[in-house]
Design a protein around this motif. Structure first.
Motif, PDB file in Angstrom:
ATOM      1  N   LEU A 275       0.845  -1.183   0.000  1.00  0.00           N
ATOM      2  CA  LEU A 275       0.000   0.000   0.000  1.00  0.00           C
ATOM      3  C   LEU A 275       0.879   1.232   0.000  1.00  0.00           C
ATOM      4  O   LEU A 275       1.655   1.453   0.930  1.00  0.00           O
ATOM      5  CB  LEU A 275      -0.913  -0.011   1.234  1.00  0.00           C
ATOM      6  N   ASN A 276       0.758   2.046  -1.041  1.00  0.00           N
ATOM      7  CA  ASN A 276       1.631   3.207  -1.215  1.00  0.00           C
ATOM      8  C   ASN A 276       0.884   4.503  -0.921  1.00  0.00           C
ATOM      9  O   ASN A 276       0.698   5.365  -1.795  1.00  0.00           O
ATOM     10  CB  ASN A 276       2.198   3.211  -2.639  1.00  0.00           C
ATOM     11  N   LEU A 278      -1.567   7.467  -0.456  1.00  0.00           N
ATOM     12  CA  LEU A 278      -2.721   7.934  -1.212  1.00  0.00           C
ATOM     13  C   LEU A 278      -2.509   7.853  -2.715  1.00  0.00           C
ATOM     14  O   LEU A 278      -3.352   8.345  -3.485  1.00  0.00           O
ATOM     15  CB  LEU A 278      -3.033   9.396  -0.829  1.00  0.00           C
ATOM     16  N   GLU A 279      -1.421   7.246  -3.142  1.00  0.00           N
ATOM     17  CA  GLU A 279      -1.084   7.292  -4.558  1.00  0.00           C
ATOM     18  C   GLU A 279      -1.400   6.008  -5.303  1.00  0.00           C
ATOM     19  O   GLU A 279      -1.917   6.050  -6.420  1.00  0.00           O
ATOM     20  CB  GLU A 279       0.410   7.627  -4.728  1.00  0.00           C
ATOM     21  N   SER A 280      -1.090   4.852  -4.745  1.00  0.00           N
ATOM     22  CA  SER A 280      -1.198   3.619  -5.526  1.00  0.00           C
ATOM     23  C   SER A 280      -1.146   2.408  -4.606  1.00  0.00           C
ATOM     24  O   SER A 280      -0.943   2.525  -3.393  1.00  0.00           O
ATOM     25  CB  SER A 280      -0.064   3.539  -6.550  1.00  0.00           C
ATOM     26  N   VAL A 281      -1.302   1.250  -5.212  1.00  0.00           N
ATOM     27  CA  VAL A 281      -1.141  -0.018  -4.515  1.00  0.00           C
ATOM     28  C   VAL A 281      -0.618  -1.024  -5.538  1.00  0.00           C
ATOM     29  O   VAL A 281      -0.955  -0.962  -6.722  1.00  0.00           O
ATOM     30  CB  VAL A 281      -2.480  -0.499  -3.904  1.00  0.00           C
ATOM     31  N   GLU A 295       0.544  -2.898 -10.843  1.00  0.00           N
ATOM     32  CA  GLU A 295       0.675  -1.572 -10.221  1.00  0.00           C
ATOM     33  C   GLU A 295      -0.605  -0.807 -10.505  1.00  0.00           C
ATOM     34  O   GLU A 295      -0.869  -0.396 -11.634  1.00  0.00           O
ATOM     35  CB  GLU A 295       1.878  -0.822 -10.807  1.00  0.00           C
ATOM     36  N   PRO A 299      -5.300   3.934  -4.703  1.00  0.00           N
ATOM     37  CA  PRO A 299      -4.803   3.354  -3.452  1.00  0.00           C
ATOM     38  C   PRO A 299      -5.829   2.478  -2.749  1.00  0.00           C
ATOM     39  O   PRO A 299      -6.989   2.384  -3.147  1.00  0.00           O
ATOM     40  CB  PRO A 299      -4.513   4.597  -2.614  1.00  0.00           C
ATOM     41  N   GLY A 300      -5.389   1.832  -1.690  1.00  0.00           N
ATOM     42  CA  GLY A 300      -6.297   1.170  -0.766  1.00  0.00           C
ATOM     43  C   GLY A 300      -6.483  -0.312  -1.016  1.00  0.00           C
ATOM     44  O   GLY A 300      -6.503  -0.776  -2.158  1.00  0.00           O
ATOM     45  N   THR A 365      -7.300   4.418   4.594  1.00  0.00           N
ATOM     46  CA  THR A 365      -6.413   4.834   3.502  1.00  0.00           C
ATOM     47  C   THR A 365      -5.889   6.246   3.730  1.00  0.00           C
ATOM     48  O   THR A 365      -4.704   6.531   3.488  1.00  0.00           O
ATOM     49  CB  THR A 365      -7.156   4.748   2.167  1.00  0.00           C
ATOM     50  N   GLY A 369      -1.922   7.407   4.356  1.00  0.00           N
ATOM     51  CA  GLY A 369      -1.247   8.358   3.481  1.00  0.00           C
ATOM     52  C   GLY A 369      -0.921   9.675   4.149  1.00  0.00           C
ATOM     53  O   GLY A 369      -0.382  10.578   3.509  1.00  0.00           O
TER      54      GLY A 369
END
Length: 484
Positions: A275-276, A278-281, A295, A299-300, A365, A369
């Motif tokens: 989990l990255n 608020l940008e991605s997962v 990729e 997010p989430g 989430t 972030g």
């Protein structure tokens, strides 16, 4: 390609009597050819847009439904590749948008991308796509039995069942019972795809063969079930489940110590999830055909579930592993679901909330972030939101309070929302009650420094109204308009 060709008898005055799948004879169908009904319904859509009453995403379908309910069945029969339905309490709009990204290169789609998911919305999508090969429809969980009965789909994907709009749906067990009846009535050979991590949904796989999906990464598990978790008791014997991993609400790896009911084996799984903020997962998408790293640009953990559902449905429709990955990695957020909108020198981040499970994941989430210092939360109680707003007391807003310096509470039930945050422990002098949505948006933007992001958490009708506001100001397309 299936051409949009009128059936024999539709162009003449002696249109045959039709009987829809409910067994009732449509009186209008005795007199009005389907081609004429279609023209009338499309004209209604144009008038709706011209009058500024909406995008024509439901009006034409409602009109067609009144003229001739059986017309929906016949429009569905014209899809040469059949129909695929997606239903869930949370995530069906995002899941269907992901599935459209995967399947779009292979099929001309009839897709209710605007989120109109009752029978009227499905009918409107069919009317708007006369040359479609495959129908891809998100369907309201209460409307699923009717839509499935009329379209006789070749594939159905069932994502989750959470407590939502009790005044409309009733308890989960009622919806689950209707879904069981729907599954048992599916055409022979229709593909069924279910979320194995949801006890009520996963249990549908015992009545007929089904493809299953779920999360398998204990690192992302919560220490225990959230207090707002719904399906805590065995669907077969009523004993409380033991969870080896709890991911979202009651979704996870469950088992009953009394009767042995447990999560079924996973055909498609997400592993090694990262989990990255608020940008991605990112995650490993494991399928019987192999494993690939995905990729996601949203997010989430809940979007991992959406991706698994979309990939599993597309796989059931014949998509390759490479097509699954390409479609998912090319996906950007569905409208109002973690959507970023540039507003001059500021950015608006819109995250839909509509029930405890979904709202808790949004909070989770946001905290992961970096919890925002300012929030605009809009709470409405329209029919599409649910009249009963007591669900906000089951949302764990408290993790946001450490960083939250100001809350702008807005919407028709702004006062109740402010009270909820006061009881959560947010000092009254940090809460502003601004019931009018446009004023609340402007107040939030005023409090947001240039170059920064304003986070808004609206319920469904408030989200539509919020996007309408920024669309009228020229910052985003209306939700019913496809990107060029």
């Amino acid at each position: 390609m299936a051409a949009f060709i009128p059936r024999q008898g539709e162009s003449g005055p002696k249109f045959p009597r039709t009987r829809d799948r409910s067994g009732s004879v449509s009186a209008m169908a005795l007199r009005v050819p389907l081609s004429a009904e279609i023209l009338l319904a499309r004209a209604a859509a144009g008038l709706s847009r011209l009058a500024g009453a909406g995008g024509g995403t439901t009006v034409p379908g409602k009109l067609l439904w009144k003229l001739d309910p059986g017309a929906v069945d016949r429009l569905g029969e014209r899809l040469s590749a059949g129909s695929a339905l997606i239903s869930a309490t949370n995530g069906k709009t995002t899941t269907s948008a992901m599935a459209a990204r995967i399947l779009g290169p292979s099929f001309r789609l009839a897709h209710n991308h605007s989120g109109a998911n009752l029978v009227s919305g499905v009918a409107s999508a069919l009317l708007a796509s006369p040359h479609a090969q495959l129908g891809l429809f998100e369907v309201d969980e209460g409307a699923l039995p009717e839509v499935a009965r009329r379209l006789q789909p070749r594939a159905v994907c069932l994502g989750n069942l959470f407590r939502d709009q009790l005044d409309r749906y009733g308890e989960l067990e009622l919806v689950a019972a209707r879904w069981r009846d729907t599954v048992s009535a599916l055409p022979e050979g229709a593909a069924l795809v279910v979320n194995a991590d949801d006890p009520q949904v996963g249990d549908l796989a015992r009545s007929r063969p089904a493809a299953t999906f779920g999360v398998d990464d204990p690192r992302q598990s919560s220490p225990g079930l959230q207090h707002a978790a719904d399906s805590k008791w065995c669907v077969r014997c009523g004993t409380p489940y033991t969870y080896d991993a709890a991911y979202i609400g009651h979704l996870g790896a469950y088992r009953c110590e009394a009767c042995g009911h447990a999560r079924p084996p996973l055909d498609v799984a997400a592993r090694r999830i990262e989990l990255n903020g608020l940008e991605s997962v990112s995650f490993d998408l494991d399928t019987p055909e192999g494993s690939r790293r995905v990729e996601l640009g949203v997010p989430g953990l809940y979007n991992v579930y959406n991706a698994l559902a979309a990939a599993s449905l597309a796989r059931a429709l014949g998509a390759s592993l490479e097509a699954l990955v390409a479609g998912l990695q090319g996906f950007s957020a569905a409208f109002g679901r973690f959507e970023r909108i540039a507003l001059g020198d500021r950015t608006l981040l819109v995250l839909l909330i509509k029930n405890p499970a979904g709202a808790n994941e949004v909070v989770r989430t946001l905290v992961a972030g970096g919890a925002p210092e300012l929030l605009v939360i809009a709470l409405n109680d329209e029919i599409a939101d649910g009249r009963d707003v007591s669900w906000i007391w089951d949302v764990d807003f408290e993790p946001l309070l450490g960083a939250l310096g100001r809350l702008v509470a807005t919407g028709e039930r702004a006062a109740e929302l402010a009270l909820r945050f006061k009881y959560a422990g947010l000092p009254a002098d940090r809460i502003e009650v601004v019931p009018e949505l446009e004023r609340a948006l402007d107040r939030g933007l005023q409090l947001t420094p240039p170059g920064s992001e304003l986070v808004a958490l609206p319920t469904y009708t408030a989200m539509l109204a919020l996007r309408g506001l920024v669309a009228r100001r020229g910052f985003v397309r209306q939700y019913w308009e496809r990107a060029a």
